[in-house]
Design an enzyme around this catalytic site. Structure first.
Site, PDB file in Angstrom:
ATOM      1  N   PHE A 117       0.439  -1.556  -0.124  1.00  0.00           N
ATOM      2  CA  PHE A 117      -0.328  -0.342   0.127  1.00  0.00           C
ATOM      3  C   PHE A 117       0.746   1.209  -0.186  1.00  0.00           C
ATOM      4  O   PHE A 117       0.239   2.262  -0.150  1.00  0.00           O
ATOM      5  CB  PHE A 117      -0.718  -0.168   1.361  1.00  0.00           C
ATOM      6  CG  PHE A 117      -1.810  -0.916   1.745  1.00  0.00           C
ATOM      7  CD1 PHE A 117      -3.160  -0.470   0.236  1.00  0.00           C
ATOM      8  CD2 PHE A 117      -1.878  -2.194   2.109  1.00  0.00           C
ATOM      9  CE1 PHE A 117      -4.412  -2.573   0.338  1.00  0.00           C
ATOM     10  CE2 PHE A 117      -2.356  -3.265   1.772  1.00  0.00           C
ATOM     11  CZ  PHE A 117      -3.733  -3.050   1.018  1.00  0.00           C
TER      12      PHE A 117
ATOM     13  N   HIS B 196     -12.170  -4.483   0.971  1.00  0.00           N
ATOM     14  CA  HIS B 196     -10.477  -3.483   0.871  1.00  0.00           C
ATOM     15  C   HIS B 196     -10.707  -2.235   0.486  1.00  0.00           C
ATOM     16  O   HIS B 196     -12.003  -1.780   0.456  1.00  0.00           O
ATOM     17  CB  HIS B 196     -10.693  -4.682  -0.591  1.00  0.00           C
ATOM     18  CG  HIS B 196      -8.893  -4.536  -0.799  1.00  0.00           C
ATOM     19  ND1 HIS B 196      -8.488  -3.010  -1.596  1.00  0.00           N
ATOM     20  CD2 HIS B 196      -7.717  -4.507  -0.744  1.00  0.00           C
ATOM     21  CE1 HIS B 196      -7.342  -2.921  -1.474  1.00  0.00           C
ATOM     22  NE2 HIS B 196      -6.765  -3.909  -1.527  1.00  0.00           N
TER      23      HIS B 196
END
Length: 224
Positions: A78, A187
């Protein structure tokens, strides 16, 4: 592939590096990096481990693939390097932190300060070919990173695992839930977040609450 990995992890993973599947993986990665543009840069492949020593792990965030556009991937799931535009999932992570903890949305998407505090930012696959999502899946990385999760589960206690989305939730079977904490949600990608499966999960304050309960220093989720 140069396995430039922190000594604390090397001690735990030495047997893994000698297995036939890992030797095959090394050959595959070497060939790809020689003949294709791949991310992250070779020296950053094991960045998640080098920024977060085994002994320091207290939170694990599981991603799937490195970012595959130029300049994005830096070896932490990320995360992007300083000065790089935040990808949509990272935007939603920061929005949730802002909502959850009142921390202002940051300029930098570089999550290394989290890793330095004991957050293992682990992608299931550690490399990717440029502009080709999932291009290095099923070559051995998943076997390796599953082993990492199992070792953390077996040898540590009271680690907080953040499982975001269907892919990450499948890793639950690798974790001893009797001695670790698992927080699950949708998510942070726009598709999931906009359907109401991400925002409001309060995973960042919940993680710190769980760490506090066992007398472990909390994570400063702030980025600049």
């Amino acid at each position: 592939m140069d396995v430039n990995i922190n000594k604390s992890w090397k001690n735990e993973l030495n047997l893994e590096f000698e297995k036939p599947y890992f030797k095959n993986l090394e050959s595959f990665v070497d060939e790809e990096y020689k003949n294709q543009v791949c991310f992250p840069k070779a020296s950053d492949i094991f960045n998640a481990f080098n920024r977060c020593k085994f002994d320091d792990v207290k939170v694990v965030i599981i991603g799937q693939d490195p970012y595959h556009d130029v300049g994005q991937a830096n070896g932490l799931c990320f995360s992007v390097s300083d000065g790089i535009k935040h990808p949509p999932s990272l935007v939603n992570i920061f929005k949730e932190i802002e909502e959850d903890l009142g921390i202002p949305y940051p300029k930098s998407g570089n999550l290394m300060p989290w890793a330095d505090q004991g957050v293992l930012l682990l992608n299931a696959t550690l490399t990717v070919r440029a502009h080709e999502a999932a291009s290095h899946q099923k070559q051995g990385w998943e076997q390796f990173t599953d082993e990492v999760i199992k070792i953390v589960s077996a040898k540590k206690s009271d680690v907080v695992f953040l499982l975001w989305g269907g892919f990450a939730k499948k890793k639950k079977k690798l974790i001893d839930v009797s001695k670790h904490h698992i927080l699950e949600s949708g998510h942070p990608s726009p598709l999931s977040a906009n359907r109401g499966y991400w925002f409001g999960n309060k995973h960042f304050s919940k993680t710190n609450f769980l760490l506090q309960q066992v007398g472990v220093s909390v994570i400063d989720w702030k980025r600049l």
